[in-house]
Motif scaffolding. Structure first.
Motif, PDB file in Angstrom:
ATOM      1  N   GLY A  68     -39.049 -21.281  -4.143  1.00 29.24           N
ATOM      2  CA  GLY A  68     -38.173 -22.710  -3.644  1.00 29.24           C
ATOM      3  C   GLY A  68     -38.546 -22.629  -2.140  1.00 29.24           C
ATOM      4  O   GLY A  68     -39.796 -22.449  -1.793  1.00 29.24           O
ATOM      5  N   ALA A  69     -37.613 -22.969  -1.472  1.00 33.69           N
ATOM      6  CA  ALA A  69     -37.578 -23.108  -0.056  1.00 33.69           C
ATOM      7  C   ALA A  69     -37.479 -22.024   0.738  1.00 33.69           C
ATOM      8  O   ALA A  69     -36.869 -21.053   0.429  1.00 33.69           O
ATOM      9  CB  ALA A  69     -36.822 -24.163   0.527  1.00 33.69           C
ATOM     10  N   ILE A  70     -38.351 -21.821   1.716  1.00 35.05           N
ATOM     11  CA  ILE A  70     -38.349 -20.537   2.629  1.00 35.05           C
ATOM     12  C   ILE A  70     -36.799 -20.483   3.317  1.00 35.05           C
ATOM     13  O   ILE A  70     -36.255 -21.343   3.890  1.00 35.05           O
ATOM     14  CB  ILE A  70     -39.407 -20.557   3.638  1.00 35.05           C
ATOM     15  CG1 ILE A  70     -40.796 -20.471   3.195  1.00 35.05           C
ATOM     16  CG2 ILE A  70     -39.202 -19.450   4.781  1.00 35.05           C
ATOM     17  CD1 ILE A  70     -41.048 -19.184   2.536  1.00 35.05           C
ATOM     18  N   ALA A  71     -36.389 -19.333   3.119  1.00 32.63           N
ATOM     19  CA  ALA A  71     -34.767 -19.232   3.579  1.00 32.63           C
ATOM     20  C   ALA A  71     -33.746 -20.046   3.246  1.00 32.63           C
ATOM     21  O   ALA A  71     -32.882 -20.458   3.361  1.00 32.63           O
ATOM     22  CB  ALA A  71     -34.719 -19.304   4.974  1.00 32.63           C
ATOM     23  N   GLY A  72     -34.176 -20.809   1.843  1.00 38.44           N
ATOM     24  CA  GLY A  72     -33.268 -21.660   1.194  1.00 38.44           C
ATOM     25  C   GLY A  72     -32.509 -20.936   0.082  1.00 38.44           C
ATOM     26  O   GLY A  72     -31.838 -21.890  -0.676  1.00 38.44           O
ATOM     27  N   GLU A  73     -32.563 -19.952  -0.452  1.00 33.98           N
ATOM     28  CA  GLU A  73     -31.808 -19.210  -1.423  1.00 33.98           C
ATOM     29  C   GLU A  73     -30.555 -18.638  -0.897  1.00 33.98           C
ATOM     30  O   GLU A  73     -30.038 -19.335  -0.032  1.00 33.98           O
ATOM     31  CB  GLU A  73     -32.573 -18.426  -2.383  1.00 33.98           C
ATOM     32  CG  GLU A  73     -33.878 -19.256  -2.899  1.00 33.98           C
ATOM     33  CD  GLU A  73     -33.516 -20.267  -3.909  1.00 33.98           C
ATOM     34  OE1 GLU A  73     -32.594 -20.226  -4.576  1.00 33.98           O
ATOM     35  OE2 GLU A  73     -34.422 -21.153  -3.982  1.00 33.98           O
ATOM     36  N   GLN A  74     -30.401 -17.292  -1.324  1.00 31.96           N
ATOM     37  CA  GLN A  74     -29.174 -16.700  -0.706  1.00 31.96           C
ATOM     38  C   GLN A  74     -29.245 -16.499   0.800  1.00 31.96           C
ATOM     39  O   GLN A  74     -28.075 -16.518   1.540  1.00 31.96           O
ATOM     40  CB  GLN A  74     -29.144 -15.245  -1.368  1.00 31.96           C
ATOM     41  CG  GLN A  74     -28.020 -14.755  -1.245  1.00 31.96           C
ATOM     42  CD  GLN A  74     -26.415 -15.473  -1.399  1.00 31.96           C
ATOM     43  OE1 GLN A  74     -26.473 -16.204  -2.542  1.00 31.96           O
ATOM     44  NE2 GLN A  74     -25.482 -15.298  -0.619  1.00 31.96           N
TER      45      GLN A  74
END
Length: 169
Positions: A40-46
């Motif tokens: 997904g997005a960099i630094a976009g999950e937990q």
């Protein structure tokens, strides 16, 4: 961010969260060719949902050396690229005398680690926050019977959702 697959890398990092990006950053600084693969997005999950707190106050004392080092590393990374890190300090409120005693006990045990923290009572808020913010802080403390706070100047955070400026590896 380059989305083309490299023909060859020394290390492939799976996951673009705080651990994956930190690992890639250190490996790249050591001269290795690194590629980060994220679904997904960099630094976009937990990593984007933990409020981004980088703190030493209130931590288990065994974690303090790592927490203090994390603040140093985040400052260094922010100087290289705007990763959204801001160091503004943080505070924990004390609801009663027992809470303030608990904060004082924690501070005493943290002393060997040189944590830049101190106990501040309601009267000390103007010096810590400035007059207007202190007035608001006292209002937040007093109606609930709060006695003061443990404050640390080294607390920081990374703004959730701040993805711009992440370094290319």
């Amino acid at each position: 961010m380059d989305t083309r697959l490299p023909s060859q890398v020394d290390v492939a990092v799976i996951g673009g969260g705080i651990i994956g990006i930190s690992t890639a950053w250190f490996l790249a600084r050591a001269g290795l060719r690194v590629a980060v693969f994220e679904k997904g997005a960099i630094a976009g999950e937990q990593s984007s949902r933990n409020w981004g707190w980088i703190r030493s106050v209130g931590r288990d004392h065994r974690e303090l050396p790592l927490a203090l080092r994390a603040n140093v590393l985040w400052r260094a990374l922010q100087q290289q690229a705007d990763v959204g890190y801001r160091q503004r300090g943080l505070a924990y409120l004390g609801r009663n005398a027992a809470d303030m005693q608990s904060h004082a006990k924690w501070l005493e045990a943290a002393r060997p680690y040189a944590v830049p923290a101190r106990l501040v009572d309601a009267a000390g808020l103007p010096a810590l926050l400035g007059a207007e913010r202190a007035r608001l802080g006292r209002r937040a403390l007093q109606p609930r019977g709060r006695r003061g706070r443990t404050a640390a100047g080294d607390g920081g955070h990374r703004r959730p959702g701040a993805r711009g400026g992440l370094p290319d590896f």
